[in-house]
Write a protein that holds these residues in place. Structure first.
Motif, PDB file in Angstrom:
ATOM      1  N   LEU A 151       0.517  -0.913  -0.228  1.00 36.29           N
ATOM      2  CA  LEU A 151       0.188   0.023  -0.022  1.00 36.29           C
ATOM      3  C   LEU A 151       0.984   1.064  -0.266  1.00 36.29           C
ATOM      4  O   LEU A 151       0.765   1.749  -0.466  1.00 36.29           O
ATOM      5  CB  LEU A 151      -0.842   0.049   1.511  1.00 36.29           C
ATOM      6  CG  LEU A 151      -1.968  -1.031   1.243  1.00 36.29           C
ATOM      7  CD1 LEU A 151      -2.620  -0.886   2.399  1.00 36.29           C
ATOM      8  CD2 LEU A 151      -3.359  -0.649   0.207  1.00 36.29           C
ATOM      9  N   ALA A 152       1.844   1.399   0.424  1.00 38.69           N
ATOM     10  CA  ALA A 152       2.677   2.276   0.493  1.00 38.69           C
ATOM     11  C   ALA A 152       3.512   2.912  -0.811  1.00 38.69           C
ATOM     12  O   ALA A 152       3.519   3.789  -1.503  1.00 38.69           O
ATOM     13  CB  ALA A 152       3.971   2.491   1.491  1.00 38.69           C
ATOM     14  N   ARG A 153       3.887   1.774  -1.360  1.00 41.26           N
ATOM     15  CA  ARG A 153       3.935   1.861  -3.022  1.00 41.26           C
ATOM     16  C   ARG A 153       3.380   2.398  -4.034  1.00 41.26           C
ATOM     17  O   ARG A 153       2.997   2.863  -4.619  1.00 41.26           O
ATOM     18  CB  ARG A 153       4.811   0.128  -3.560  1.00 41.26           C
ATOM     19  CG  ARG A 153       6.001  -0.383  -2.167  1.00 41.26           C
ATOM     20  CD  ARG A 153       6.399  -1.664  -3.116  1.00 41.26           C
ATOM     21  NE  ARG A 153       5.532  -2.540  -3.575  1.00 41.26           N
ATOM     22  CZ  ARG A 153       5.689  -3.291  -2.490  1.00 41.26           C
ATOM     23  NH1 ARG A 153       7.017  -3.431  -1.764  1.00 41.26           N
ATOM     24  NH2 ARG A 153       5.507  -4.639  -2.392  1.00 41.26           N
ATOM     25  N   ALA A 154       2.142   1.441  -3.177  1.00 44.46           N
ATOM     26  CA  ALA A 154       0.480   1.905  -4.397  1.00 44.46           C
ATOM     27  C   ALA A 154       0.094   3.754  -4.247  1.00 44.46           C
ATOM     28  O   ALA A 154       0.161   4.736  -4.941  1.00 44.46           O
ATOM     29  CB  ALA A 154      -0.866   1.204  -4.000  1.00 44.46           C
ATOM     30  N   GLN A 155       0.683   4.002  -2.306  1.00 39.38           N
ATOM     31  CA  GLN A 155       0.270   5.632  -2.481  1.00 39.38           C
ATOM     32  C   GLN A 155       1.430   6.520  -3.158  1.00 39.38           C
ATOM     33  O   GLN A 155       1.275   7.441  -3.447  1.00 39.38           O
ATOM     34  CB  GLN A 155       0.024   5.521  -0.802  1.00 39.38           C
ATOM     35  CG  GLN A 155       0.103   6.878  -0.596  1.00 39.38           C
ATOM     36  CD  GLN A 155       0.202   7.327   1.859  1.00 39.38           C
ATOM     37  OE1 GLN A 155      -0.199   6.230   1.830  1.00 39.38           O
ATOM     38  NE2 GLN A 155       0.129   8.459   1.459  1.00 39.38           N
ATOM     39  N   GLU A 156       2.961   6.240  -3.214  1.00 34.41           N
ATOM     40  CA  GLU A 156       3.629   6.805  -3.920  1.00 34.41           C
ATOM     41  C   GLU A 156       3.715   6.546  -5.505  1.00 34.41           C
ATOM     42  O   GLU A 156       3.627   7.993  -5.562  1.00 34.41           O
ATOM     43  CB  GLU A 156       4.978   6.171  -3.889  1.00 34.41           C
ATOM     44  CG  GLU A 156       5.450   6.247  -2.206  1.00 34.41           C
ATOM     45  CD  GLU A 156       6.696   4.917  -1.785  1.00 34.41           C
ATOM     46  OE1 GLU A 156       7.312   4.349  -3.039  1.00 34.41           O
ATOM     47  OE2 GLU A 156       6.922   4.834  -0.888  1.00 34.41           O
ATOM     48  N   TYR A 157       2.606   5.912  -6.139  1.00 34.78           N
ATOM     49  CA  TYR A 157       2.909   5.530  -7.048  1.00 34.78           C
ATOM     50  C   TYR A 157       1.484   7.236  -7.544  1.00 34.78           C
ATOM     51  O   TYR A 157       1.971   8.090  -8.117  1.00 34.78           O
ATOM     52  CB  TYR A 157       1.706   4.799  -7.805  1.00 34.78           C
ATOM     53  CG  TYR A 157       1.212   4.718  -8.823  1.00 34.78           C
ATOM     54  CD1 TYR A 157       1.713   5.513 -10.328  1.00 34.78           C
ATOM     55  CD2 TYR A 157      -0.335   4.895  -8.596  1.00 34.78           C
ATOM     56  CE1 TYR A 157       0.986   5.399 -11.998  1.00 34.78           C
ATOM     57  CE2 TYR A 157      -1.011   4.728 -10.348  1.00 34.78           C
ATOM     58  CZ  TYR A 157      -0.586   5.003 -11.008  1.00 34.78           C
ATOM     59  OH  TYR A 157      -0.843   6.020 -12.498  1.00 34.78           O
ATOM     60  N   PHE A 158       0.006   7.148  -6.277  1.00 36.45           N
ATOM     61  CA  PHE A 158      -0.898   7.448  -7.217  1.00 36.45           C
ATOM     62  C   PHE A 158      -0.157   9.208  -6.688  1.00 36.45           C
ATOM     63  O   PHE A 158      -0.423   9.861  -7.746  1.00 36.45           O
ATOM     64  CB  PHE A 158      -1.712   7.629  -4.989  1.00 36.45           C
ATOM     65  CG  PHE A 158      -2.302   6.949  -6.101  1.00 36.45           C
ATOM     66  CD1 PHE A 158      -2.975   6.492  -6.985  1.00 36.45           C
ATOM     67  CD2 PHE A 158      -2.739   4.992  -4.602  1.00 36.45           C
ATOM     68  CE1 PHE A 158      -3.832   5.475  -7.519  1.00 36.45           C
ATOM     69  CE2 PHE A 158      -3.516   4.496  -5.471  1.00 36.45           C
ATOM     70  CZ  PHE A 158      -4.439   3.942  -6.636  1.00 36.45           C
ATOM     71  N   GLU A 159       0.466   9.400  -5.620  1.00 40.88           N
ATOM     72  CA  GLU A 159       0.891  10.628  -5.188  1.00 40.88           C
ATOM     73  C   GLU A 159       2.038  11.223  -6.847  1.00 40.88           C
ATOM     74  O   GLU A 159       1.890  12.777  -6.734  1.00 40.88           O
ATOM     75  CB  GLU A 159       1.926  10.654  -4.183  1.00 40.88           C
ATOM     76  CG  GLU A 159       0.272  11.017  -2.970  1.00 40.88           C
ATOM     77  CD  GLU A 159       1.360  10.625  -1.209  1.00 40.88           C
ATOM     78  OE1 GLU A 159       0.624  11.023  -0.484  1.00 40.88           O
ATOM     79  OE2 GLU A 159       2.600  10.781  -1.569  1.00 40.88           O
ATOM     80  N   GLY A 160       2.951  10.278  -6.611  1.00 38.34           N
ATOM     81  CA  GLY A 160       3.900  10.953  -7.520  1.00 38.34           C
ATOM     82  C   GLY A 160       2.704  11.172  -9.095  1.00 38.34           C
ATOM     83  O   GLY A 160       3.531  12.262 -10.605  1.00 38.34           O
ATOM     84  N   ALA A 161       1.685  10.548  -9.688  1.00 36.27           N
ATOM     85  CA  ALA A 161       0.936  10.365 -10.492  1.00 36.27           C
ATOM     86  C   ALA A 161      -0.009  11.735 -10.220  1.00 36.27           C
ATOM     87  O   ALA A 161      -0.596  12.371 -11.521  1.00 36.27           O
ATOM     88  CB  ALA A 161      -0.040   9.838 -11.163  1.00 36.27           C
ATOM     89  N   GLY A 162       0.384  12.592  -9.206  1.00 32.79           N
ATOM     90  CA  GLY A 162      -1.160  13.685  -9.615  1.00 32.79           C
ATOM     91  C   GLY A 162      -1.728  13.302  -8.362  1.00 32.79           C
ATOM     92  O   GLY A 162      -3.019  14.132  -8.388  1.00 32.79           O
ATOM     93  N   TRP A 163      -2.263  12.386  -8.228  1.00 28.12           N
ATOM     94  CA  TRP A 163      -3.873  11.316  -7.934  1.00 28.12           C
ATOM     95  C   TRP A 163      -3.542  12.295  -6.246  1.00 28.12           C
ATOM     96  O   TRP A 163      -2.959  12.506  -5.048  1.00 28.12           O
ATOM     97  CB  TRP A 163      -4.483  10.729  -7.288  1.00 28.12           C
ATOM     98  CG  TRP A 163      -3.855   9.526  -8.454  1.00 28.12           C
ATOM     99  CD1 TRP A 163      -3.322   9.407  -9.266  1.00 28.12           C
ATOM    100  CD2 TRP A 163      -5.385   8.844  -9.386  1.00 28.12           C
ATOM    101  NE1 TRP A 163      -3.692   8.447 -10.391  1.00 28.12           N
ATOM    102  CE2 TRP A 163      -4.794   8.279  -9.628  1.00 28.12           C
ATOM    103  CE3 TRP A 163      -6.592   8.469  -8.244  1.00 28.12           C
ATOM    104  CZ2 TRP A 163      -5.856   7.576 -11.037  1.00 28.12           C
ATOM    105  CZ3 TRP A 163      -7.371   7.397  -9.181  1.00 28.12           C
ATOM    106  CH2 TRP A 163      -6.961   6.952 -10.384  1.00 28.12           C
TER     107      TRP A 163
END
Length: 316
Positions: A253-265
């Motif tokens: 979930l931490a990796r998914a959060q990093e993806y979301f935030e990096g993509a502007g979600w």
């Protein structure tokens, strides 16, 4: 979770604070940066920035690289036109130290980067928070980096420190441009010609790559469908991971959060009966909502809901 509940969560997520759009700076306008380099140069520079933060840390952590293949499509692409640019993203978990030291490692990463003249993107850090995060960037080459504390045990104040570096979007040399696409792990998704359904499936695929865990066979009630709610129509895609341990769930979930935030979600957490908070993300421009919820079986259940986009009415 039905569409009405998803849209309710979307409204809440929309009011959360803005997040750092790592690696996307400078791509919001009509003029793109035409950076040219090869993949190895981008990876080497990202590795250098990681070590600038980690090499002087005390206690000394072990750098454990995680994540999908580091070179993938440029996330600043508008998705509607050809874009051969790619982007490097490296994730390193800082292991081998007590979880109570995670905050200390994040602060040390910030100090090391600041000492080298890198610029902070975080104007509202709360260092009283036991789980802080730092956002910074390099000049003039415009690499974006984060030092992040993921929650392992909130009651005990234990976390997991992660370093992330994202390169600017760049155009590889011609001889490698056709081979520089992402190396996605196959998620068994159906084929469709519907734009909203394709958009939902594309988001699911990116979430799958970010989680870095295997998916489970499709269960009853899962899959792709169109949902009608009052005047709104949305595409809804649901699937689950294989059962995970608590530590594996936290890290995924931490990796998914990093993806979301990096993509502007926009991202927020919602408490669940499984103990580990769910991650709920909103793509503001599309109105797409993604929900990643741990279950009591150990599986993470993923739901992506994206509205059918219609032309604006002339009466509006």
């Amino acid at each position: 979770m039905n569409l009405r509940r998803a849209m309710s969560i979307a409204a809440v997520v929309a009011m959360t604070v803005a997040v750092t759009a790592c690696g996307l700076q400078g791509d919001g306008g009509t003029t793109r940066k035409q950076v040219t380099m090869d993949e190895q140069q981008a990876i080497d520079r990202a590795e250098e920035i990681i070590h600038q933060a980690a090499d002087g840390m005390s206690p000394k952590p072990t750098l454990e690289r995680t994540g999908p293949r580091p070179v993938g499509p440029c996330l600043a692409s508008d998705g509607r036109s050809a874009d051969d640019r790619v982007q490097v993203t490296l994730f390193y978990e800082l292991t081998g130290v007590p979880g109570s030291q995670a905050k200390k490692l994040v602060l040390q990463a910030r100090d090391a980067w600041l000492k080298l003249g890198h610029k902070s993107n975080s104007s509202d850090e709360d260092w009283a928070d036991p789980f802080p995060r730092v956002g910074m960037r390099t000049e003039p080459d415009d690499y974006w980096m984060e030092a992040i504390t993921g929650v392992v045990d909130r009651a005990k104040g234990e976390g997991l420190a992660t370093l992330k570096v994202t390169s600017p979007c760049f155009l590889p040399p011609k001889q490698s441009s056709t081979s520089s696409t992402a190396d996605p792990v196959a998620l068994d998704t159906p084929q469709t010609d519907d734009p909203a359904e394709r958009r939902a499936l594309d988001h699911s695929s990116r979430i799958y790559e970010a989680l870095q865990v295997k998916s489970a066979p499709t269960q009853e009630g899962e899959g792709l469908r169109t949902v009608q709610d009052a005047a709104d129509t949305s595409a809804h895609h649901t699937w689950s991971t294989q059962p995970l341990t608590t530590t594996e769930t936290v890290r995924a979930l931490a990796r998914a959060q990093e993806y979301f935030e990096g993509a502007g979600w926009n991202v927020r957490h919602v408490q669940t009966g499984a103990g580990t908070p769910a991650v709920v993300a909103l793509h503001v421009e599309e109105g797409t909502v993604a929900q990643l919820a741990p279950s009591t079986t150990g599986a993470v259940r993923v739901a992506v809901t994206t509205p059918v986009l219609r032309p604006a009415s002339a009466d509006v």
